[in-house]
Design a protein around this motif. Sequence first.
Motif, PDB file in Angstrom:
ATOM      1  N   PRO A  19       0.827  -1.205   0.000  1.00  0.00           N
ATOM      2  CA  PRO A  19       0.000   0.000   0.000  1.00  0.00           C
ATOM      3  C   PRO A  19       0.862   1.257   0.000  1.00  0.00           C
ATOM      4  O   PRO A  19       2.065   1.203   0.263  1.00  0.00           O
ATOM      5  CB  PRO A  19      -0.792  -0.124   1.303  1.00  0.00           C
ATOM      6  N   ALA A  20       0.230   2.394  -0.307  1.00  0.00           N
ATOM      7  CA  ALA A  20       0.941   3.671  -0.332  1.00  0.00           C
ATOM      8  C   ALA A  20       0.039   4.744   0.260  1.00  0.00           C
ATOM      9  O   ALA A  20      -1.180   4.583   0.345  1.00  0.00           O
ATOM     10  CB  ALA A  20       1.342   4.045  -1.759  1.00  0.00           C
ATOM     11  N   ARG A  21       0.647   5.823   0.696  1.00  0.00           N
ATOM     12  CA  ARG A  21      -0.092   6.995   1.170  1.00  0.00           C
ATOM     13  C   ARG A  21       0.402   8.193   0.388  1.00  0.00           C
ATOM     14  O   ARG A  21       1.607   8.400   0.255  1.00  0.00           O
ATOM     15  CB  ARG A  21       0.113   7.199   2.667  1.00  0.00           C
ATOM     16  N   LEU A  22      -0.529   8.986  -0.165  1.00  0.00           N
ATOM     17  CA  LEU A  22      -0.136  10.125  -0.996  1.00  0.00           C
ATOM     18  C   LEU A  22      -0.910  11.363  -0.601  1.00  0.00           C
ATOM     19  O   LEU A  22      -1.917  11.301   0.089  1.00  0.00           O
ATOM     20  CB  LEU A  22      -0.332   9.811  -2.484  1.00  0.00           C
ATOM     21  N   ALA A  23      -0.413  12.510  -1.084  1.00  0.00           N
ATOM     22  CA  ALA A  23      -1.103  13.786  -0.878  1.00  0.00           C
ATOM     23  C   ALA A  23      -0.745  14.716  -2.028  1.00  0.00           C
ATOM     24  O   ALA A  23       0.426  14.808  -2.419  1.00  0.00           O
ATOM     25  CB  ALA A  23      -0.718  14.420   0.457  1.00  0.00           C
ATOM     26  N   LEU A  24      -1.748  15.391  -2.562  1.00  0.00           N
ATOM     27  CA  LEU A  24      -1.564  16.361  -3.638  1.00  0.00           C
ATOM     28  C   LEU A  24      -1.709  17.759  -3.062  1.00  0.00           C
ATOM     29  O   LEU A  24      -2.689  18.064  -2.381  1.00  0.00           O
ATOM     30  CB  LEU A  24      -2.593  16.144  -4.744  1.00  0.00           C
ATOM     31  N   THR A  25      -0.748  18.631  -3.367  1.00  0.00           N
ATOM     32  CA  THR A  25      -0.790  20.017  -2.916  1.00  0.00           C
ATOM     33  C   THR A  25      -0.390  20.938  -4.068  1.00  0.00           C
ATOM     34  O   THR A  25       0.182  20.502  -5.068  1.00  0.00           O
ATOM     35  CB  THR A  25       0.156  20.258  -1.734  1.00  0.00           C
ATOM     36  N   GLY A  26      -0.681  22.228  -3.925  1.00  0.00           N
ATOM     37  CA  GLY A  26      -0.242  23.215  -4.899  1.00  0.00           C
ATOM     38  C   GLY A  26      -1.193  23.474  -6.036  1.00  0.00           C
ATOM     39  O   GLY A  26      -0.959  24.368  -6.842  1.00  0.00           O
ATOM     40  N   ALA A  27      -2.267  22.713  -6.140  1.00  0.00           N
ATOM     41  CA  ALA A  27      -3.266  22.900  -7.204  1.00  0.00           C
ATOM     42  C   ALA A  27      -4.528  22.166  -6.803  1.00  0.00           C
ATOM     43  O   ALA A  27      -4.522  21.328  -5.893  1.00  0.00           O
ATOM     44  CB  ALA A  27      -2.754  22.384  -8.541  1.00  0.00           C
ATOM     45  N   ASP A  28      -5.592  22.478  -7.496  1.00  0.00           N
ATOM     46  CA  ASP A  28      -6.842  21.742  -7.322  1.00  0.00           C
ATOM     47  C   ASP A  28      -6.933  20.708  -8.432  1.00  0.00           C
ATOM     48  O   ASP A  28      -6.662  21.010  -9.600  1.00  0.00           O
ATOM     49  CB  ASP A  28      -8.032  22.705  -7.387  1.00  0.00           C
ATOM     50  N   ALA A  29      -7.291  19.490  -8.080  1.00  0.00           N
ATOM     51  CA  ALA A  29      -7.442  18.419  -9.071  1.00  0.00           C
ATOM     52  C   ALA A  29      -8.234  17.289  -8.444  1.00  0.00           C
ATOM     53  O   ALA A  29      -8.266  17.143  -7.215  1.00  0.00           O
ATOM     54  CB  ALA A  29      -6.083  17.909  -9.556  1.00  0.00           C
ATOM     55  N   VAL A  30      -8.860  16.486  -9.274  1.00  0.00           N
ATOM     56  CA  VAL A  30      -9.586  15.306  -8.805  1.00  0.00           C
ATOM     57  C   VAL A  30      -8.636  14.115  -8.816  1.00  0.00           C
ATOM     58  O   VAL A  30      -7.952  13.850  -9.808  1.00  0.00           O
ATOM     59  CB  VAL A  30     -10.806  15.017  -9.698  1.00  0.00           C
TER      60      VAL A  30
END
Length: 356
Positions: free
Chosen positions: A71-82
Amino acid sequence: MSASLTLLQPGPQTSVQDAGRLGFQAYGVPVCGALDEPALRLANALVGNAANAAALELRLAGPVFEVTGGPARLALTGADAVIEVEQDGQTQRFGPWRAIDIPEGARVRIGPLRGSGGAILGFAGGIDVPVILGSRATDLKGRFGGHQGRALAAGDVVGLGPSPLHGPCLELQSPPSLAFGGTLRVVLGPQAEAFTEDAIATFLGTAYRVSREADRMGLRLEGVPLGFRQGADIVSDGIVTGSIQVPGSGLPILLLADHQTIGGYAKIATVISADLAAAGRLLPGAGIRFAAVSVAQAEEARRAQERVLAQQLAALVPVRALARVDHEALLRENLVSGVVSALESDEGRAAMDRIT
């Protein structure tokens, strides 16, 4: 064994970046690193990494990849996206500014970026690529660092560093605004004297537009050409991120993370460090105005930015669980108490008698 990412679609330009390769400019090695450093630090904090852990920098749109080996854990930052996570025919959709646990075998799709030309995709454990000259950042021009010195391509397999996925996923409940106010603050110089007074007034008093010639190395700007006192050429000297060179055409070039280490064109100004992330998010066609500030004001702006970032890091909280509706349980229950039919009450029967 740590998880890996198998790239199915790489995105327009997805590269491995960290805070950059510092201390080697004297040898002609660019700093590189994330264009949006605050976003990098927030992404790493959300997934439990050190601030400088390597992440994926996305441009315009994100990749499609499969998580294998765990498994992995991720996070998106710096922009809006789906963020779409698909497994066993089921698709879940998430937003940015929060950590997401991804089960082994799931397919992840990052949609088009909104509100920014770039974003950071951090993973617990960081992106596991070789450290070269103290950094994992990709030098796209020099073709080293990151994953084979290039942007990711379909079929690439990128490993993640070891990281036990313990504790709840975190989120930033009040994400920073990505709105660009249209102005970048600059400190004039170091060769401001090479330009006429009219050129300085034009530079600070008119709008410029980001041209199509825009990448991680810099942004060529379109607008009113600037005049020189004796010409654009100088004895080559050092360049820092944010330097604004003006070649013989008179049109400025705002240099970003992948900039060359020295240059022979006069530099009219330098974008302050607190505004570099905003500059790195700009897309072709964006309008820019420049406002001159003092060195003291630039330093205070950076301190203020650091205070805000510290507050954001301190404000990370566990993701709020969304209530799930158990439809089968609802169907088993009698959710209506009292009268369930008009005919079962005296008032209902009287009303029906009047109608009939």
